[in-house]
Design an enzyme around this catalytic site. Structure first.
Site, PDB file in Angstrom:
ATOM      1  N   ASP A   1       0.834  -1.200   0.000  1.00  0.00           N
ATOM      2  CA  ASP A   1       0.000   0.000   0.000  1.00  0.00           C
ATOM      3  C   ASP A   1       0.872   1.255   0.000  1.00  0.00           C
ATOM      4  O   ASP A   1       0.591   2.230  -0.703  1.00  0.00           O
ATOM      5  CB  ASP A   1      -0.909  -0.022   1.233  1.00  0.00           C
TER       6      ASP A   1
ATOM      7  N   GLU B   1      -1.857  -5.434  -3.760  1.00  0.00           N
ATOM      8  CA  GLU B   1      -0.907  -4.634  -2.981  1.00  0.00           C
ATOM      9  C   GLU B   1       0.244  -5.504  -2.477  1.00  0.00           C
ATOM     10  O   GLU B   1       1.412  -5.072  -2.484  1.00  0.00           O
ATOM     11  CB  GLU B   1      -1.627  -3.970  -1.811  1.00  0.00           C
TER      12      GLU B   1
END
Length: 239
Positions: free
Chosen positions: A54, A126
């Site tokens: 992220d 991610e």
């Protein structure tokens, strides 16, 4: 073919075809593609890698926007960034590259329609970015991000404002009221929760939002209110 039946090398080759990156650490790649529901089979899951991925995504996208929009104020850049790194966008990219068939999860989980299946694909996307970053740094992760997030960054809707911010300003101006968000429910297992939130503005009829986090549910409820009141176009309407 289910990912749990693939050998490590076969998984690495399929991941290379989808990302363009040659994976050297097969064990880390397997972890990046393992949902917590399959942890007892694989020994580890993607949650720690998801945390790192992220941040990798956010940094590369932020730099990309900073260069692409030299005259844009910080507020506009922040809105664009939030839209591009959202779970919805990550899920869309995961679906584009066919990541679902590589994810190791209990039978049926990754093929579920609706928010649960999409959130799994978003999280794995991610985590996969983190695996690439740990092997080659930002320069290894950048091509994949620019290839799939770059075109999205140039779309007009990329600058649409955060729905909670938009609703608060509209509510103050139009109804002299402040939006109130209330948790109405929480469903699903601990690793895949779905929250339900009601959004109230003065005497207007409340709207309902659902999401995998309280924030996501609040955003969905705020967007529903904006669409119902004609502030934002409905999804099926031309923008």
């Amino acid at each position: 073919m289910a990912a749990r039946k693939l050998t490590g090398q076969a998984l690495a080759e399929m991941a290379r075809e989808r990302t363009g990156h040659v994976f050297r650490d097969i064990e880390r790649l397997e972890r990046a593609l393992t949902h917590s529901s399959a942890r007892r089979h694989a020994g580890a899951d993607y949650e720690r890698l998801e945390f790192l991925g992220d941040r990798v995504l956010g940094l590369v996208v932020a730099e990309m926007l900073f260069k692409a929009f030299p005259g844009a104020p910080e507020g506009e850049l922040a809105v664009r960034l939030n839209a591009l790194v959202s779970g919805a966008t990550c899920a869309d990219v995961a679906e584009e590259i066919g990541l679902a068939e590589l994810i190791r999860a209990d039978s049926g989980l990754k093929t579920l329609s609706g928010p649960s299946g999409r959130s799994t694909r978003a999280d794995a996307m991610e985590a996969l970015l983190a695996a690439i970053y740990l092997e080659g740094g930002l320069e290894a992760a950048r091509p994949l991000i620019e290839r799939h997030w770059g075109p999205r960054s140039r779309l007009a809707q990329g600058a649409k404002r955060d729905p909670k911010t938009e609703l608060q300003e509209w509510a103050h101006q139009s109804a002299a009221a402040t939006p109130v968000y209330s948790i109405a429910g929480r469903d699903g297992p601990d690793h895949e929760p779905v929250f339900t939130v009601t959004v109230s503005v003065g005497t207007l009829e409340p709207t309902i939002g659902r999401g995998r986090s309280k924030r996501e549910a609040e955003q969905a409820g705020a967007a529903a209110m904006l669409q119902r009141e004609g502030v934002w176009p409905k999804p099926e309407d031309p923008t």
